[in-house]
Design a protein around this motif. Structure first.
Motif, PDB file in Angstrom:
ATOM      1  N   SER A  11       6.543   7.010   8.132  1.00  0.00           N
ATOM      2  CA  SER A  11       5.732   5.797   8.076  1.00  0.00           C
ATOM      3  C   SER A  11       4.573   6.115   7.123  1.00  0.00           C
ATOM      4  CB  SER A  11       5.259   5.480   9.496  1.00  0.00           C
ATOM      5  OG  SER A  11       4.040   4.815   9.482  1.00  0.00           O
ATOM      6  N   GLU A  12       4.482   5.350   6.012  1.00  0.00           N
ATOM      7  CA  GLU A  12       3.500   5.675   4.960  1.00  0.00           C
ATOM      8  C   GLU A  12       2.484   4.568   4.796  1.00  0.00           C
ATOM      9  OE1 GLU A  12       4.526   7.723   0.790  1.00  0.00           O
ATOM     10  OE2 GLU A  12       6.039   6.307   1.460  1.00  0.00           O
ATOM     11  N   TRP A  13       1.213   4.924   4.649  1.00  0.00           N
ATOM     12  CA  TRP A  13       0.171   3.954   4.313  1.00  0.00           C
ATOM     13  C   TRP A  13       0.115   3.866   2.790  1.00  0.00           C
ATOM     14  CZ3 TRP A  13      -2.557   0.202   6.348  1.00  0.00           C
ATOM     15  CH2 TRP A  13      -3.727  -0.229   5.726  1.00  0.00           C
ATOM     16  N   THR A  14       0.374   2.706   2.223  1.00  0.00           N
ATOM     17  CA  THR A  14       0.454   2.633   0.756  1.00  0.00           C
ATOM     18  C   THR A  14      -0.644   1.773   0.138  1.00  0.00           C
ATOM     19  OG1 THR A  14       2.087   0.880   1.058  1.00  0.00           O
ATOM     20  CG2 THR A  14       2.953   3.072   0.570  1.00  0.00           C
ATOM     21  N   GLU A  15      -1.475   1.139   0.973  1.00  0.00           N
ATOM     22  CA  GLU A  15      -2.582   0.352   0.396  1.00  0.00           C
ATOM     23  C   GLU A  15      -3.597   1.283  -0.235  1.00  0.00           C
ATOM     24  OE1 GLU A  15      -4.606  -2.567   2.827  1.00  0.00           O
ATOM     25  OE2 GLU A  15      -2.688  -3.107   3.736  1.00  0.00           O
ATOM     26  N   LYS A  16      -4.238   0.809  -1.318  1.00  0.00           N
ATOM     27  CA  LYS A  16      -5.198   1.662  -2.010  1.00  0.00           C
ATOM     28  C   LYS A  16      -6.596   1.517  -1.418  1.00  0.00           C
ATOM     29  CE  LYS A  16      -2.652   1.962  -6.341  1.00  0.00           C
ATOM     30  NZ  LYS A  16      -1.804   2.994  -5.779  1.00  0.00           N
ATOM     31  N   ARG A  17      -6.723   1.748  -0.152  1.00  0.00           N
ATOM     32  CA  ARG A  17      -8.028   1.809   0.512  1.00  0.00           C
ATOM     33  C   ARG A  17      -7.925   2.805   1.660  1.00  0.00           C
ATOM     34  NH1 ARG A  17      -8.344  -0.273   5.629  1.00  0.00           N
ATOM     35  NH2 ARG A  17      -6.751  -1.777   6.203  1.00  0.00           N
ATOM     36  N   MET A  67      12.074  11.860  15.472  1.00  0.00           N
ATOM     37  CA  MET A  67      10.669  12.262  15.326  1.00  0.00           C
ATOM     38  C   MET A  67      10.058  11.526  14.129  1.00  0.00           C
ATOM     39  SD  MET A  67       9.666  14.591  17.491  1.00  0.00           S
ATOM     40  CE  MET A  67      10.169  15.915  18.536  1.00  0.00           C
ATOM     41  N   LYS A  68       8.787  11.169  14.263  1.00  0.00           N
ATOM     42  CA  LYS A  68       8.175  10.326  13.240  1.00  0.00           C
ATOM     43  C   LYS A  68       6.890  10.951  12.707  1.00  0.00           C
ATOM     44  CE  LYS A  68       6.432   5.595  13.091  1.00  0.00           C
ATOM     45  NZ  LYS A  68       6.376   4.389  13.902  1.00  0.00           N
ATOM     46  N   VAL A  69       6.716  10.859  11.361  1.00  0.00           N
ATOM     47  CA  VAL A  69       5.475  11.341  10.751  1.00  0.00           C
ATOM     48  C   VAL A  69       4.728  10.143  10.151  1.00  0.00           C
ATOM     49  CG1 VAL A  69       6.613  11.889   8.514  1.00  0.00           C
ATOM     50  CG2 VAL A  69       4.445  12.968   9.101  1.00  0.00           C
ATOM     51  N   PHE A  70       3.413  10.140  10.334  1.00  0.00           N
ATOM     52  CA  PHE A  70       2.593   9.147   9.643  1.00  0.00           C
ATOM     53  C   PHE A  70       1.928   9.835   8.449  1.00  0.00           C
ATOM     54  CE2 PHE A  70      -1.528   7.064   8.884  1.00  0.00           C
ATOM     55  CZ  PHE A  70      -1.009   5.891   8.366  1.00  0.00           C
ATOM     56  N   ILE A  71       2.040   9.206   7.262  1.00  0.00           N
ATOM     57  CA  ILE A  71       1.478   9.787   6.030  1.00  0.00           C
ATOM     58  C   ILE A  71       0.394   8.842   5.519  1.00  0.00           C
ATOM     59  CG2 ILE A  71       2.025  10.685   3.733  1.00  0.00           C
ATOM     60  CD1 ILE A  71       4.910  11.028   4.585  1.00  0.00           C
ATOM     61  N   SER A  72      -0.832   9.383   5.322  1.00  0.00           N
ATOM     62  CA  SER A  72      -1.974   8.492   5.081  1.00  0.00           C
ATOM     63  C   SER A  72      -2.156   8.036   3.628  1.00  0.00           C
ATOM     64  CB  SER A  72      -3.261   9.139   5.585  1.00  0.00           C
ATOM     65  OG  SER A  72      -3.523  10.323   4.882  1.00  0.00           O
ATOM     66  N   ARG A  73      -1.399   8.586   2.682  1.00  0.00           N
ATOM     67  CA  ARG A  73      -1.376   8.082   1.308  1.00  0.00           C
ATOM     68  C   ARG A  73      -0.042   8.431   0.684  1.00  0.00           C
ATOM     69  NH1 ARG A  73      -7.404   8.995  -1.388  1.00  0.00           N
ATOM     70  NH2 ARG A  73      -8.463   8.239   0.457  1.00  0.00           N
ATOM     71  N   LYS A  74       0.294   7.710  -0.369  1.00  0.00           N
ATOM     72  CA  LYS A  74       1.570   7.933  -1.070  1.00  0.00           C
ATOM     73  C   LYS A  74       1.641   9.390  -1.561  1.00  0.00           C
ATOM     74  CE  LYS A  74       3.892   5.253  -4.706  1.00  0.00           C
ATOM     75  NZ  LYS A  74       4.676   6.321  -5.206  1.00  0.00           N
ATOM     76  N   ILE A  75       2.724  10.084  -1.236  1.00  0.00           N
ATOM     77  CA  ILE A  75       2.876  11.469  -1.703  1.00  0.00           C
ATOM     78  C   ILE A  75       4.135  11.564  -2.578  1.00  0.00           C
ATOM     79  CG2 ILE A  75       1.689  12.441   0.335  1.00  0.00           C
ATOM     80  CD1 ILE A  75       4.569  13.498   1.183  1.00  0.00           C
ATOM     81  N   GLU A  98      -8.092   2.676  12.753  1.00  0.00           N
ATOM     82  CA  GLU A  98      -6.752   2.354  12.236  1.00  0.00           C
ATOM     83  C   GLU A  98      -5.915   3.627  12.158  1.00  0.00           C
ATOM     84  OE1 GLU A  98      -7.236  -1.234   9.028  1.00  0.00           O
ATOM     85  OE2 GLU A  98      -8.099   0.692   8.482  1.00  0.00           O
ATOM     86  N   LEU A  99      -6.556   4.694  11.677  1.00  0.00           N
ATOM     87  CA  LEU A  99      -5.841   5.963  11.540  1.00  0.00           C
ATOM     88  C   LEU A  99      -5.357   6.455  12.904  1.00  0.00           C
ATOM     89  CD1 LEU A  99      -4.959   8.206   9.634  1.00  0.00           C
ATOM     90  CD2 LEU A  99      -7.189   9.281   9.921  1.00  0.00           C
ATOM     91  N   ILE A 100      -6.229   6.352  13.878  1.00  0.00           N
ATOM     92  CA  ILE A 100      -5.836   6.779  15.237  1.00  0.00           C
ATOM     93  C   ILE A 100      -4.655   5.937  15.718  1.00  0.00           C
ATOM     94  CG2 ILE A 100      -6.590   6.811  17.669  1.00  0.00           C
ATOM     95  CD1 ILE A 100      -9.382   7.688  16.595  1.00  0.00           C
ATOM     96  N   ALA A 101      -4.723   4.625  15.486  1.00  0.00           N
ATOM     97  CA  ALA A 101      -3.637   3.746  15.950  1.00  0.00           C
ATOM     98  C   ALA A 101      -2.306   4.129  15.296  1.00  0.00           C
ATOM     99  CB  ALA A 101      -3.982   2.289  15.654  1.00  0.00           C
ATOM    100  N   TYR A 102      -2.322   4.403  13.984  1.00  0.00           N
ATOM    101  CA  TYR A 102      -1.070   4.805  13.317  1.00  0.00           C
ATOM    102  C   TYR A 102      -0.564   6.141  13.856  1.00  0.00           C
ATOM    103  CZ  TYR A 102      -1.037   1.002   9.944  1.00  0.00           C
ATOM    104  OH  TYR A 102      -0.943  -0.229   9.374  1.00  0.00           O
ATOM    105  N   CYS A 103      -1.497   7.065  14.075  1.00  0.00           N
ATOM    106  CA  CYS A 103      -1.090   8.396  14.575  1.00  0.00           C
ATOM    107  C   CYS A 103      -0.551   8.307  16.003  1.00  0.00           C
ATOM    108  CB  CYS A 103      -2.258   9.384  14.511  1.00  0.00           C
ATOM    109  SG  CYS A 103      -2.597   9.924  12.834  1.00  0.00           S
ATOM    110  N   LYS A 104      -1.055   7.336  16.766  1.00  0.00           N
ATOM    111  CA  LYS A 104      -0.611   7.195  18.169  1.00  0.00           C
ATOM    112  C   LYS A 104       0.878   6.905  18.247  1.00  0.00           C
ATOM    113  CE  LYS A 104      -4.503   6.475  21.011  1.00  0.00           C
ATOM    114  NZ  LYS A 104      -4.992   7.592  21.679  1.00  0.00           N
ATOM    115  N   SER A 105       1.387   6.224  17.179  1.00  0.00           N
ATOM    116  CA  SER A 105       2.814   5.885  17.235  1.00  0.00           C
ATOM    117  C   SER A 105       3.658   6.906  16.466  1.00  0.00           C
ATOM    118  CB  SER A 105       3.036   4.479  16.678  1.00  0.00           C
ATOM    119  OG  SER A 105       2.619   4.451  15.337  1.00  0.00           O
ATOM    120  N   ALA A 106       3.069   8.087  16.195  1.00  0.00           N
ATOM    121  CA  ALA A 106       3.822   9.124  15.463  1.00  0.00           C
ATOM    122  C   ALA A 106       3.790  10.437  16.240  1.00  0.00           C
ATOM    123  CB  ALA A 106       3.206   9.320  14.087  1.00  0.00           C
TER     124      ALA A 106
END
Ligand code: DGY
Length: 324
Positions: free
Chosen positions: A25-31, A1-9, A37-45
Motif C-alpha cells: 500500500s503506497e502513499w503517492t500524493e506529493k505532500r 502480510m501488508k507493508v505501508f510505504i510513505s512515498r513512491k520508491i 494519517e500516518l498512524i491510521a495507514y500503519c494500523k492497517s499494515a
C-alpha cells in the motif's frame, strides 16, 4: 502480510516485495502525511517502509507497536527515536553503504563547483550577464594540493577523501571520535583535534550523522576559527550547521565559500540570501539521487521489510540491541 510505504520508491524494491508475496500500500500524493494519517495507514499494515524522513518518535512508535518492522529508505536515522524503538523491541532497518559513492560524488562536485563559483556563473549567463572579458574577472580559487578536512570520516568521508587525493593531490586531515585506520593507511589521512581541523582545512567537509553532539556544531564560534579562504561543505544533514551563522560568516568574509546539499530547513526558501551569493552552491538534498543508488536503497529497504515480516533478524539494522 501488508507493508505501508510513505512515498513512491523505485521499482527494484517494489518487485522484491511482490516476489515475497507482500501486499503493498503506497502513499503517492506529493505532500507529507499528517502524523494521525500516518498512524491510521500503519494500523492497517504489518510493516512500515518510511521513505522521506517521517518523524518516528515515541508517540508514533507506541501507536504502531503492532508492526513487525519499520524500514527506512535512508542511511540516516536522525528522524527516529532509537531508544524508544529499542525499548519496545521494534526493529528499525536502514540502507547504509550503498549510497556512499553517490553522496561522496555530490560533496566532491560541491567542492569544485564552489571553488569556481560555477552555479553563480551559470546564473549570470541566464541573466544575460556574460559580458566583457577581463583577466581579473570571474576568478575562483584552486583546490589542487590544498588541505581537505573531514568532520566525520566514515564510509562517505573515505570515498570523498579518495576522490580529492586522486584528483587534486589534496592532503587529508580528519576529526572523528576514533581513528579511521583504513584512511590513515590508504590515504595517509591524519587525525587532528577539532580546533586543528578548523584552523588547517582549506576545504572542510561535514560527513557525519546528525546526533545530539553534532546538532548546530558549525556555528558562529566555529566559523570564526576557520581560514578566511576556507570552503565549507555539508552533504550530511542541514541541522549540523547553523544557517544564520553560516550566512553571516560568508557575508562578512569570515570564510570564503560554502557548498550545501542539505539545508535547515528543507526545502530552503527561494529568496534565501545564500542562494544569490557567488561563492555558494546549494543543491536540494540529492546526495543519493542516482537511478542506481536509489534502486539499491529500495532493495535494501525491501529486504529489511521481508526479513522483519518473517520474524528474522534485519540484514541492515539500526538497533541490534533488540536481539540481545
Ligand atoms: C540518507 O540516506 O541518509 C540520505 O541523506 C537520504 O536521506
Amino acid at each position: 502480510m501488508k507493508v505501508f510505504i510513505s512515498r513512491k520508491i523505485p521499482e527494484a524494491g517494489l518487485q522484491y516485495l511482490r516476489d515475497a508475496s507482500v501486499e503493498i500500500s503506497e502513499w503517492t500524493e506529493k505532500r507529507d502525511l499528517l502524523p494521525e494519517e500516518l498512524i491510521a495507514y500503519c494500523k492497517s499494515a504489518d510493516a512500515f517502509l518510511s521513505a522521506g524522513g517521517n518523524k518516528i518518535d515515541k508517540t508514533f512508535l507506541h501507536a504502531v507497536r503492532h508492526l513487525k518492522v519499520i524500514s527506512l529508505h535512508s542511511a540516516g536515522y536522525d528522524n527516529v527515536d532509537v531508544a524508544a524503538a529499542t525499548e519496545i523491541k521494534m526493529p528499525i532497518g536502514n540502507t547504509p553503504g550503498v549510497l556512499s559513492d553517490a553522496t561522496a560524488d555530490i560533496a566532491f562536485l560541491l567542492m569544485l563547483a564552489t571553488s569556481r563559483k560555477a552555479f553563480y556563473m551559470s546564473r549570470i549567463i541566464q541573466q544575460g550577464g556574460w559580458g566583457f572579458f577581463e583577466p581579473t574577472a570571474n576568478l575562483g580559487i584552486d583546490i589542487r594540493y590544498k588541505t581537505l578536512g573531514i568532520y566525520g570520516l566514515g564510509k562517505i568521508g573515505f570515498e570523498l577523501a579518495k576522490r580529492a587525493a586522486a584528483a587534486f593531490g589534496m592532503e587529508i586531515i580528519y576529526h572523528n571520535r576514533s581513528h579511521n585506520e583504513e584512511a590513515e593507511q590508504e590515504l595517509h589521512a591524519q587525525w587532528v583535534s577539532f580546533d586543528d581541523l578548523l584552523e588547517k582545512s582549506d576545504v572542510l567537509s561535514v560527513n557525519t550523522a546528525l546526533t545530539a553532539e553534532t546538532k548546530g556544531k558549525f556555528n558562529k564560534d566555529v566559523f570564526a576559527k576557520m581560514k578566511p579562504t576556507a570552503i565549507f561543505i555539508n552533504a550530511a544533514r542541514g541541522s549540523i550547521h547553523n544557517e544564520e551563522d553560516l550566512t553571516e560568516a560568508l557575508e562578512k568574509g569570515i570564510i570564503w565559500g560554502a557548498g550545501l546539499d542539505v539545508t535547515n530547513p528543507e526545502p530552503m526558501r527561494p529568496d534565501h540570501p545564500l542562494l544569490s551569493m557567488p561563492n555558494v552552491c546549494v543543491l536540494p538534498h540529492i546526495g543519493s539521487a542516482t537511478e542506481e543508488t536509489r534502486a539499491a536503497m529500495s532493495l535494501l529497504a525491501a529486504k529489511n521489510i521481508v526479513a522483519g515480516l518473517k520474524g528474522e533478524r534485519l540484514p541492515f539494522i539500526v538497533n541490534p540491541a533488540i536481539y540481545a
